[in-house]
Scaffold this active site. Structure first.
Site, short mmCIF file in Angstrom:
data_model
loop_
_atom_site.label_atom_id
_atom_site.label_comp_id
_atom_site.label_asym_id
_atom_site.label_seq_id
_atom_site.Cartn_x
_atom_site.Cartn_y
_atom_site.Cartn_z
N GLU A 112 0.82 -1.20 0.00
CA GLU A 112 0.00 0.00 0.00
C GLU A 112 0.87 1.27 0.00
O GLU A 112 0.44 2.32 -0.47
CB GLU A 112 -0.91 -0.01 1.24
N HIS A 130 7.47 -27.19 -1.19
CA HIS A 130 6.83 -28.33 -1.87
C HIS A 130 5.64 -27.88 -2.71
O HIS A 130 4.87 -28.71 -3.17
CB HIS A 130 6.41 -29.37 -0.82
N LYS A 183 -14.40 0.46 -3.59
CA LYS A 183 -15.49 0.89 -2.70
C LYS A 183 -16.57 1.60 -3.51
O LYS A 183 -17.76 1.37 -3.30
CB LYS A 183 -14.96 1.84 -1.62
O1 PA5 Z 1 -3.79 1.42 5.42
C1 PA5 Z 1 -4.92 1.85 5.42
O2 PA5 Z 1 -5.15 3.00 5.75
C2 PA5 Z 1 -6.11 0.96 5.08
O3 PA5 Z 1 -5.79 -0.29 4.67
C3 PA5 Z 1 -6.99 0.88 6.29
O4 PA5 Z 1 -6.24 0.37 7.34
C4 PA5 Z 1 -8.21 0.03 6.10
O5 PA5 Z 1 -8.88 0.39 4.92
C5 PA5 Z 1 -9.14 0.20 7.29
O6 PA5 Z 1 -9.56 1.52 7.41
P1 PA5 Z 1 -10.34 2.05 8.68
O7 PA5 Z 1 -9.49 1.83 9.87
O8 PA5 Z 1 -10.57 3.50 8.41
O9 PA5 Z 1 -11.64 1.27 8.76
#
Ligand code: PA5
Length: 445
Positions: free
Chosen positions: A287, A308, A422
């Protein structure tokens, strides 16, 4: 302290080129240090270890103790992405492999929800909850993420119908934004105990905030030791040097990507307890770096099991990958292979040897074979798998990720691409406000 060894990558490059990438990584280090790069309003994680108030640790432990005194034996921890992977990876890494089967009662069992939208998963979670004494930690920084919101609605209704509204409120802790969002509003309205996710800490960097610390404490693990380890790493990594392990790691992985065409990095472990450390690491690097058409694809294998299944590909398939081997020097338990008078399995040559010795030889043999097969390697090692060393390791990867992403030339701290699915999902679910998007997407079906 975490060590990084790149000698098994050096035959794929030369000293001058490596030095050039060390210098690039040092420039990136300066940007992170001066806090003047892209995304610099999300650097709160950098000093979390040294600035964690002992009050916060005490508050997490107080919730653990209060629930224990109610007989709580199951805590449903709701969150997704950075709001669950940190806690999950630490709990898995520190737990007995068979804690559940052994029915250990020294701490509540922590299970996770809100990290998928499977109806079967939630229904079966309710089957488990019916049998147990339940509490819930709900974590969402934004407070609006669909998966945890759906799971929380179901778990909240379960708690209220089983324990009554007032008692349910004592069995729910919310971890969310300080000021805004649906979870913040609900939490204030219902009077839940709550913790704040700091504004300047993104989800994937939040393991050392209450997001990670509360579930880890409730699962019975020493969060003070985790923080101590991270503190040690914070001190060690703030030193600008070509020997800084985060700089070395960032330099070599960028070199392998940009100069040798190695676009996949496989995080390799030889201990199943590290499986979720790899999952956490994949989110952290994936990310942070996967944007603007750039980035190394983070993958993982669990050896020796995956030798394996994936071993063939790594040895001889497309030459697109390098490996980062997560090496643990010492096992925390001991089993020696004994001699057998019949020796039908012909293993007496191993008599008197520790199983971990065989594991290390499997690791070494594999690593040499993979280098021979054209897979460069980086070793990241810790002395043993305990809370302190895990704290060091997690902070090391966070810091290295910041240096590496700046070396690559991307903002490590945003994740604009996460929104695309989303938008489509809300359009397909006909969420109010998405009418135009619904029409557009339905015409594509
Ligand atoms: O790294 C990030 O910001 C995302 O992966 C969030 O952790 C994830 O989408 C969860 O978001 P939230 O804590 O707002 O529900």
């Amino acid at each position: 302290m975490v060590k990084v060894d790149v000698k098994n990558s050096k035959s794929f490059t030369d000293e001058a080129l490596f030095d050039k990438y060390l210098n690039k990584a040092l420039e990136a280090f300066d940007v992170l240090d001066a806090e003047n790069g892209a995304g610099n309003d999300f650097l709160g994680w950098k000093h979390l270890p040294s600035q964690t108030p002992s009050r916060m640790i005490a508050d997490c432990e107080a919730i653990r103790d209060a629930w224990k005194s109610k007989g709580v034996d199951l805590v449903v921890c709701i969150g997704i992405g950075g709001s669950y992977l940190g806690a999950k990876c630490v709990i898995e890494a520190l737990s007995h492999n068979f804690a559940r089967e052994l029915r250990r009662k020294d701490a509540a069992e922590v299970v996770f929800a809100g990290n998928n939208l499977s109806e079967e998963y939630l229904a079966e979670l309710m089957d488990l909850a019916e049998e147990r004494n339940v509490a819930c930690i709900v974590i969402s920084k934004s407070g609006t993420t669909t998966e945890p919101a759906v799971a929380f609605r179901i778990v909240k209704q379960f708690l209220e119908s089983h324990y009554g509204k007032q008692e349910a409120a004592e069995r729910i802790v919310a971890i969310t934004d300080a000021h805004k969002g649906a979870l913040k509003t609900l939490s204030d309205q219902e009077g839940y105990k709550s913790f704040v996710v700091p504004d300047n800490v993104g989800g994937r960097f939040s393991v050392l905030t209450p997001v990670g610390l509360l579930p880890i404490a409730v699962a019975g693990f020493p969060i003070d030791e985790l923080i101590d380890g991270a503190k040690k790493a914070e001190r060690a990594l703030e030193v600008k040097s070509k020997d800084n392990p985060a700089v070395v790691y960032a330099a070599m992985r960028n070199l392998l990507f940009q100069e040798c065409g190695k676009s996949t990095e496989i995080l390799v472990n030889y201990n199943p307890k590290l499986t979720y450390v790899a999952e956490w690491w994949k989110q952290l690097f994936g990310e942070s770096e996967g944007k603007d058409g750039k980035g190394i694809f983070p993958a993982s294998v669990n050896n020796t099991a995956d030798l394996h299944s994936m071993g063939q590909f790594i040895q001889e398939g497309s030459r697109i990958m390098f490996e980062t081997v997560l090496h643990v020097d010492n096992a925390r338990r001991s089993i020696v292979i004994e001699s057998d008078p019949q020796n039908l399995d012909q293993l007496n040559f191993l008599a008197g040897k520790h199983v971990e010795h065989c594991n290390h030889m499997a690791e070494l043999g594999t690593r040499l074979a993979h280098v021979d097969g054209g897979v460069p390697q980086i070793e990241v090692s810790i002395e043993t798998l305990d809370a302190k060393r895990l704290g060091e390791l997690l902070y090391f990867f966070e810091f290295a990720c910041g240096v590496s992403a700046y070396t690559l030339g991307v903002n490590p701290f945003n994740q604009p691409g996460v929104e695309a699915y989303k938008k489509n999902m809300f359009a397909l679910l006909e969420k109010p406000g998405y009418e135009e998007a619904t029409k557009a997407i339905q015409s594509r079906l």
